[in-house]
Scaffold this active site. Structure first.
Site, PDB file in Angstrom:
ATOM      1  N   SER A 265       0.827  -1.209   0.000  1.00 27.93           N
ATOM      2  CA  SER A 265       0.000   0.000   0.000  1.00 27.93           C
ATOM      3  C   SER A 265       0.857   1.252   0.000  1.00 27.93           C
ATOM      4  CB  SER A 265      -0.891   0.005   1.248  1.00 27.93           C
ATOM      5  OG  SER A 265      -1.513   1.257   1.436  1.00 27.93           O
TER       6      SER A 265
ATOM      7  N   TYR B 278      -2.385  -0.067  10.022  1.00 24.30           N
ATOM      8  CA  TYR B 278      -2.555  -0.674   8.696  1.00 24.30           C
ATOM      9  C   TYR B 278      -1.267  -0.536   7.887  1.00 24.30           C
ATOM     10  CZ  TYR B 278      -3.979  -1.168   3.836  1.00 24.30           C
ATOM     11  OH  TYR B 278      -4.048  -1.547   2.516  1.00 24.30           O
TER      12      TYR B 278
END
Length: 332
Positions: free
Chosen positions: A129, A154
């Protein structure tokens, strides 16, 4: 060729499955169908795949972070390559539910690496990501930049996935490619993403939350472009030649940014949603959310050079396509 896809009922997973099936591949899809967002959307995506694939698609309802269940599900499954897209997504959700991220994104990723090692797969492509760049203010983000100061759990789990992958590539010479996705949007997208939230609120006459006074920019990347890059990565494993790869590894492990190479103002996105919906938004200013960053912007030079990735869809083209799909899907 048979491709094992985790997170196949997810947004990017569904689109990748359809593209691979369209070109004649077989797909084995895994998903635990969790309730992070409405499960019906996931079932509808699966129905779309099944309608297109027929016998060339096999679905396994399985949690790949559950060691015993995953091992059992894989016993009679054969495949050539792995596309590991499954994960617990969402920056803000990770603040309230950290254990779900450790389980799915850390233990789950390790389970896929172990499967790749045990089976001797030709290549595993996995989802990282753009959030790994954290508060980096050097733009555009390059894969050569440091990415060791995540501002959300995350992001930390995704960076950990890259580090675990590097160790497996080094120890076992497994060919691995990590893709740092930049704000993917398009038909069949996720309900927690800005474009879905804005479109839904505007069409229903509800206010939208505009964080940081709208002083935010994102490298919005249309899903069809993303899929082209994912498939190109899957087709071209990094060489085990001890030469430095994108991301810095000398093992058979490459890391690429996969984005649109355009950093767009949040206000511009809202303007386009308003235009496509034919209505003005009711805007409510909100402060920056914990774990969020002000701007993302992808340097895609490495993936252009190595894989021929060339995104073509602007938000002026992509946003109306999403809004049209959203209206059709919800009958609005």
């Amino acid at each position: 060729m048979t491709i094992l896809i985790t997170g196949v009922a997810g947004f990017i997973g569904m689109h990748c499955a359809l593209r691979l099936i369209e070109r004649g591949e077989r797909v084995v899809g895994i998903d635990d169908l969790n309730a992070y967002y409405p499960i019906q959307l996931k079932h509808d995506r699966l129905a779309r795949i099944k309608a297109a694939a027929g016998e060339r698609f096999r679905f396994l309802h399985c949690d790949f972070a559950d060691d015993a269940a995953f091992d059992s599900a894989m016993i009679d499954v054969s495949f050539d390559r792995i596309l590991h897209l499954g994960a617990q997504a969402g920056v803000r959700h990770s603040i309230d539910n950290p254990r779900a991220y450790a389980r799915s994104n850390l233990v789950g990723h390790l389970n896929l690496l172990e499967l790749a090692r045990q089976r001797g797969v030709a290549h595993m492509v996995y989802a990282s990501s753009s959030s790994v760049y954290g508060g980096n203010d050097s733009l555009p983000f390059r894969v050569e930049d440091r990415a060791d100061q995540p501002v959300s759990l995350y992001a930390a789990t995704k960076k950990a996935d890259e580090l675990m992958s590097e160790s497996y590539a080094h120890l076992y010479r497994i060919k691995l490619t990590g893709l740092r996705f930049f704000t993917v949007y398009g038909p069949w997208g996720r309900p927690d993403m800005a474009l879905w939230l804005f479109t839904d609120a505007i069409l229903r006459g509800r206010p939208i939350s505009v964080f940081n006074g709208g002083d935010m920019r994102r490298d919005f990347t249309y899903v069809d472009d993303i899929v082209s890059g994912v498939v190109a990565a899957l087709d071209r494993p990094p060489l085990d030649d001890r030469m430095e790869k994108a991301g810095g590894s000398r093992s058979p492990h490459a890391i690429y940014n996969i984005g649109n190479h355009r950093s767009e103002e949040l206000g511009r996105l809202i303007d386009l949603v308003e235009l496509a919906c034919g209505r003005q938004a009711i805007r409510e200013d909100k402060p920056m959310q914990p774990g969020d960053v002000r701007e993302t912007f992808a340097d895609i030079g490495a993936i252009e050079r190595d894989l021929g990735f060339a995104p073509t869809t602007t938000i002026e083209q992509g946003v109306p396509r999403f809004v049209t799909w959203f209206r059709d899907y919800h009958g609005i």
